[in-house]
Design a protein around this motif. Structure first.
Motif, PDB file in Angstrom:
ATOM      1  N   GLN A   6       0.850  -1.200   0.000  1.00  0.00           N
ATOM      2  CA  GLN A   6       0.000   0.000   0.000  1.00  0.00           C
ATOM      3  C   GLN A   6       0.880   1.242   0.000  1.00  0.00           C
ATOM      4  OE1 GLN A   6      -2.553   0.295   3.448  1.00  0.00           O
ATOM      5  NE2 GLN A   6      -3.660   2.061   2.650  1.00  0.00           N
ATOM      6  N   ASP A   7       0.434   2.292  -0.650  1.00  0.00           N
ATOM      7  CA  ASP A   7       1.161   3.549  -0.714  1.00  0.00           C
ATOM      8  C   ASP A   7       1.115   4.248   0.649  1.00  0.00           C
ATOM      9  OD1 ASP A   7       0.903   6.752  -1.382  1.00  0.00           O
ATOM     10  OD2 ASP A   7       2.356   5.703  -2.667  1.00  0.00           O
ATOM     11  N   GLU A  10      -0.502   7.845   0.638  1.00  0.00           N
ATOM     12  CA  GLU A  10      -1.957   7.728   0.524  1.00  0.00           C
ATOM     13  C   GLU A  10      -2.571   7.320   1.861  1.00  0.00           C
ATOM     14  OE1 GLU A  10      -4.604   4.426  -1.592  1.00  0.00           O
ATOM     15  OE2 GLU A  10      -3.521   5.689  -3.032  1.00  0.00           O
ATOM     16  N   ALA A  13      -2.396  10.281   4.283  1.00  0.00           N
ATOM     17  CA  ALA A  13      -3.363  11.324   3.907  1.00  0.00           C
ATOM     18  C   ALA A  13      -4.755  11.014   4.438  1.00  0.00           C
ATOM     19  CB  ALA A  13      -3.397  11.488   2.394  1.00  0.00           C
ATOM     20  N   GLY A  14      -5.054   9.747   4.652  1.00  0.00           N
ATOM     21  CA  GLY A  14      -6.364   9.352   5.150  1.00  0.00           C
ATOM     22  C   GLY A  14      -6.453   9.197   6.655  1.00  0.00           C
ATOM     23  N   ARG A  21      -2.611  12.659  12.033  1.00  0.00           N
ATOM     24  CA  ARG A  21      -1.960  12.776  10.720  1.00  0.00           C
ATOM     25  C   ARG A  21      -0.704  13.639  10.838  1.00  0.00           C
ATOM     26  NH1 ARG A  21      -6.141  13.633   8.169  1.00  0.00           N
ATOM     27  NH2 ARG A  21      -6.227  15.886   8.333  1.00  0.00           N
TER      28      ARG A  21
END
Length: 143
Positions: A6-7, A10, A13-14, A21
């Motif tokens: 998984q990136d 990304e 960012a979520g 975050r």
């Protein structure tokens, strides 16, 4: 554990809430500097740097991130697989945190002494990447 592919950007960012975050971005920069490596996603939403092989006396073995954290809703979980015992004196100076067997639970990095945190993370990474790690974290982290 296994890498998911998984990136990382990304995933981060979520991450919610925004404070978690922000802390994830701070830890990404810190761990990149400490390890000289790029992060990879491991199962269960764990961001790991490098890897190490573990083998328990029971014969169970596997691979995991040598440095890593998971930004969870309630707190950020930092993994110290070599155990917290090595770092007890420094953790007393870290600032507000909770701890488990091999984990630190942090709710706000802005309230911590980041130099202490950096020192603990750097030593843990060096300890785990120096060879095969054979002790369980719950054994107290002393040699």
């Amino acid at each position: 554990m296994h890498k998911t592919g998984q990136d990382v950007a990304e995933f981060v960012a979520g991450v919610a809430p925004a404070k978690r975050r922000r802390d994830a971005e701070t830890l990404l920069a810190m761990l990149r500097e400490i390890t000289g490596l790029e992060p990879e996603m491991w199962n269960a939403g764990i961001i790991g740097f490098g890897d190490y092989h573990y083998r328990y006396e029971s014969g169970r073995e596997g691979d995991a991130g040598a440095a890593g954290f998971a930004p969870r809703k309630a707190s950020t979980v930092l993994y110290l697989p070599d155990g917290l015992g090595y770092y007890a004196d420094r953790l007393d100076r870290l600032g507000p945190h909770r701890s488990g067997v091999g984990c630190l639970y942090l709710t706000d990095l802005t309230t911590l002494d980041l130099d202490v945190l950096r020192d603990v993370l750097a030593e843990s990474f060096a300890r785990l990447t120096g060879g095969t790690y054979t002790k369980r974290a719950r054994e107290g982290g002393t040699e």
